[in-house]
Enzyme design. Structure first.
Site, PDB file in Angstrom:
ATOM      1  N   GLY A  79     -72.190-123.638  32.878  1.00 57.95           N
ATOM      2  CA  GLY A  79     -73.448-123.228  32.269  1.00 57.95           C
ATOM      3  C   GLY A  79     -74.438-124.376  32.289  1.00 57.95           C
ATOM      4  O   GLY A  79     -74.357-125.275  33.137  1.00 57.95           O
TER       5      GLY A  79
ATOM      6  N   HIS B 112     -73.668-115.881  16.139  1.00 55.70           N
ATOM      7  CA  HIS B 112     -74.367-116.271  17.361  1.00 55.70           C
ATOM      8  C   HIS B 112     -73.831-117.581  17.949  1.00 55.70           C
ATOM      9  O   HIS B 112     -73.150-117.582  18.953  1.00 55.70           O
ATOM     10  CB  HIS B 112     -75.860-116.377  17.048  1.00 55.70           C
TER      11      HIS B 112
ATOM     12  N   SER C  73     -84.521-111.970  20.820  1.00 57.92           N
ATOM     13  CA  SER C  73     -84.926-113.371  20.744  1.00 57.92           C
ATOM     14  C   SER C  73     -85.645-113.713  19.443  1.00 57.92           C
ATOM     15  O   SER C  73     -86.457-112.935  18.936  1.00 57.92           O
ATOM     16  CB  SER C  73     -85.850-113.701  21.921  1.00 57.92           C
TER      17      SER C  73
ATOM     18  N   GLU D  47     -72.491-126.964  23.618  1.00 57.90           N
ATOM     19  CA  GLU D  47     -72.002-126.285  22.421  1.00 57.90           C
ATOM     20  C   GLU D  47     -70.536-126.569  22.142  1.00 57.90           C
ATOM     21  O   GLU D  47     -70.064-126.360  21.021  1.00 57.90           O
ATOM     22  CB  GLU D  47     -72.227-124.771  22.548  1.00 57.90           C
TER      23      GLU D  47
ATOM     24  N   ARG E 185     -82.928-119.991  10.864  1.00 59.36           N
ATOM     25  CA  ARG E 185     -82.078-118.812  11.033  1.00 59.36           C
ATOM     26  C   ARG E 185     -81.181-118.540   9.831  1.00 59.36           C
ATOM     27  O   ARG E 185     -80.983-117.391   9.454  1.00 59.36           O
ATOM     28  CB  ARG E 185     -81.219-118.984  12.297  1.00 59.36           C
TER      29      ARG E 185
ATOM     30  N   GLY F 219     -66.554-125.603  33.072  1.00 60.19           N
ATOM     31  CA  GLY F 219     -67.733-124.885  32.613  1.00 60.19           C
ATOM     32  C   GLY F 219     -68.895-125.156  33.549  1.00 60.19           C
ATOM     33  O   GLY F 219     -69.087-126.282  34.022  1.00 60.19           O
TER      34      GLY F 219
ATOM     35  N   LEU G  60     -80.402-124.979  24.391  1.00 56.75           N
ATOM     36  CA  LEU G  60     -80.692-125.300  25.784  1.00 56.75           C
ATOM     37  C   LEU G  60     -81.071-126.773  25.905  1.00 56.75           C
ATOM     38  O   LEU G  60     -80.715-127.446  26.872  1.00 56.75           O
ATOM     39  CB  LEU G  60     -81.834-124.423  26.296  1.00 56.75           C
TER      40      LEU G  60
ATOM     41  N   HIS H  84     -77.356-115.325  13.459  1.00 54.90           N
ATOM     42  CA  HIS H  84     -78.703-115.130  13.994  1.00 54.90           C
ATOM     43  C   HIS H  84     -79.343-113.925  13.324  1.00 54.90           C
ATOM     44  O   HIS H  84     -78.735-112.858  13.243  1.00 54.90           O
ATOM     45  CB  HIS H  84     -78.654-114.912  15.507  1.00 54.90           C
TER      46      HIS H  84
END
Length: 637
Positions: A42, A401, A284, A425, A330, A40, A441, A266
């Site tokens: 990311g 999400h 967003s 994640e 959320r 990965g 993040l 979400h």
């Protein structure tokens, strides 16, 4: 099996410092003797690979995209949390810790969450030094905005493309290490198995997605930073390529899978527009700062938004949650939207939508200010829907999400397989039953930049590792297993496409293990998915061959894993007879329709052990204790 989270002793604010001091270090000159595989690229994987390379390790970084810049982290829009308190509005490390534990509905490990809050302040400094163009106030300080579940402004952002800018920072650091030769990048390679030697993770099996070649790779430790499994629902806000294969294949080799039913809905997604839509697009959460959410007061009112007068609108979040209003977490916002639509007050052709209205903000702030804050998001919405959100309200509806579940890890981010570390994640550790916005993040970069580089060094310094290469019998055995699965999938020659199975699985999951669940629906889904899995292995038609670029084969392997994972998610949701965060069991709710936890029986992380194909998983429990944020019914009123 006894789960040892290896949480350090002492006061919570000293645990991470104590842990770092107690760790055994690898001499700088010895780091070049060790090799580490990072899967990965990311924010979690990219930051980890870059940092480990900078420290002097030999790093092999794998991604299935054509470039690390295409990792799904790039899609994150709204911001990243950090307890800098630049606004002087009452924020602190402890408040971020408190908000995160409460937002996760008391189903996260306190020590991990406090460490995350501590490290958050360092992440911002790191990213600024890399040149990430965060928004700034007039005086030069970095700007902040609010996100759901908090009453302070702690979210740093770069317009509506924060994930992209953060990823570019990590990517530059990664490419610098590629240039030095300390990181070797393998793009268009998908991990299909983990290699265990003497019970330790020592490598991976990959498929070259261009040539189809099955390859073995050996190292001293393996790191998985492969994201979440939201695409088990078929329609989600995740990129189409996002999948669960890396963590699921590791799970099949012995890594415990924790809290699989904790998936996040979400609240601000563009509604579904057709039966054959391939994915969903997120708007967003930052839009909830200046956008007001409402539906018509009257059931069945289908007038255009502009024709519904103020007195006939229900700003239901502001009405129900006066303290937080449109910035409730959320899970709360999503269930409230579903409730309004279930009452027949939803908007749009399908009735599965609510309004996100900026007219008040445009009048108060002026269009120019709104454009500066959200312009690219407004452009994206207009391109997709053909509607101008400066003139008419956006239509939004909840969608799958993020996934809070993932491979179980201890405080040092190591799974139940020695030498297999899981970050971002892909692990379960920091968000409990519901992630607060702008914390994904934060966790990915905290794990990659600041936690893993310490803990993996301690593992390597304390572990005897015999020399091994790709000719080792365990590498050969794993490679043979992947080759046989590939041949089996190509040999079925049935009548149904891979996508048709994935779409059917997704509907079963959304209907029965989505925004709300109940015991009957979960049992029905579990058996229906088992039957679908059996049909898949008898009737799927995977086109093409194995030794070539073959996206049908790629998808087939991923759906094989989604089918098994979907069954475990339903079982985990059925086993957890309570409501908490994103896991809402209809049988367990307060008179006001809020989630009703059962702390006496379910205050634990559920860690599931794979027992073999067709066998029931075994459940292991890690008891969660709360010494600093005391258990209480969540309230955002």
């Amino acid at each position: 099996m006894k789960l040892d989270a290896r949480i350090p002793s002492g006061p919570i604010e000293q645990k991470w410092d104590k842990c770092r001091f107690d760790m055994k270090l690898v001499n700088p000159a010895n780091k070049r003797k060790y090799s580490v595989i990072v899967v990965g690229s990311g924010l979690a994987g990219g930051s980890a690979a870059a940092t480990l390379g900078e420290l002097g390790y030999n790093v092999h970084c794998f991604c299935f995209q054509d470039s690390p810049r295409r990792a799904h982290s790039i899609a994150a829009q709204g911001g990243i949390n950090a307890a800098k308190n630049y606004q002087n509005d009452g924020d602190s490390i402890y408040r971020l810790f408190y908000d995160t534990v409460k937002g996760g509905d008391f189903r996260a490990r306190e020590a991990n969450v406090y460490r995350l809050a501590q490290i958050s302040v360092n992440i911002i400094d790191q990213c600024v030094a890399q040149g990430v163009p965060f928004a700034r106030e007039y005086g030069g300080l970095l700007a902040n905005r609010s996100f759901g579940g908090a009453q302070v402004s702690r979210t740093f952002y770069a317009r509506g493309q924060t994930g992209q800018q953060l990823l570019l920072g990590a990517y530059q650091a990664l490419e610098r290490q590629v240039g030095t030769g300390r990181v070797k990048m393998y793009s268009r390679h998908e991990m299909l198995d983990v290699i265990l030697i003497d019970g330790k993770a020592r490598g991976i099996i990959t498929r070259n997605l261009v040539t189809g070649k099955i390859e073995s790779h050996i190292a001293d430790a393996v790191v998985l930073g492969t994201g979440g499994y939201g695409n088990v629902f078929h329609l989600s806000t995740n990129a189409k390529g996002s999948n669960a294969t890396a963590i699921w294949r590791a799970h099949r080799k012995g890594a415990l899978f924790a809290n699989p039913c904790f998936t996040q809905i979400h609240p601000t997604c563009i509604p579904v527009s057709g039966d054959y839509q391939s994915k969903l697009t997120l708007m967003s959460e930052s839009l909830r700062n200046d956008g007001r959410i409402w539906v018509p007061l009257q059931k069945g009112d289908k007038r255009p938004a502009g024709q519904i007068p103020e007195g006939e609108r229900d700003y239901y979040l502001e009405r129900r949650y006066p303290s937080f209003g449109n910035l409730v977490p959320r899970d709360v916002a999503s269930r409230a939207a579903k409730g309004a639509c279930d009452e027949g007050r939803g908007v749009g052709e399908t009735g599965l939508g609510v309004y996100l209205d900026f007219s008040d903000s445009i009048r108060r702030l002026g269009r120019k200010v709104v454009e500066e804050r959200y312009g690219n998001l407004f452009q994206m919405y207009e391109r997709i829907t053909g509607e101008d959100p400066y003139k008419v309200p956006m239509r939004i509806f909840p969608a799958i999400h993020y996934t809070m579940g993932g491979l179980w890890v201890d405080y040092r981010l190591m799974s139940s397989i020695p030498g297999l570390f899981v970050i971002g994640e892909a692990n379960f550790s920091d968000h409990g039953a519901n992630r607060l916005g702008a914390s994904a993040l934060m966790q990915g970069l905290a794990d990659g930049y600041f936690v893993l580089p310490y803990t993996i060094g301690d593992y390597l310094a304390n572990t005897k590792l015999d020399k091994a290469d790709t000719n080792h019998q365990e590498a050969r055995r794993a490679e043979q297993g992947v080759t046989e699965l590939t041949k089996n999938l190509l040999s079925i020659k049935g009548k149904r496409t891979v996508d048709s199975f994935h779409r059917e699985l997704g509907k079963l999951m959304w209907d029965n293990c989505g925004m709300s669940r109940n015991a009957n629906g979960l049992a029905l889904a579990e058996s229906a998915i088992a039957a679908l899995q059996e049909e898949f292995h008898q009737n799927v038609n995977v086109l093409g061959g194995g030794e070539e670029l073959n996206q049908s084969l790629e998808k087939a392997g991923r759906v094989v894993d989604f089918l098994e994972l979907g069954q475990l998610m339903c079982r985990d949701a059925r086993e957890r007879s309570e409501s908490c965060g994103g896991h809402f069991r209809e049988e367990y709710q307060t008179p006001e329709g809020e989630a009703l936890r059962d702390d006496n029986n379910f205050c634990y992380a559920a860690a599931w052990e794979y027992k073999g194909a067709g066998q029931k998983h075994d459940l292991h429990k890690e008891t969660l204790t709360f010494d600093y944020v005391h258990l209480a019914q969540r309230s955002y009123k």
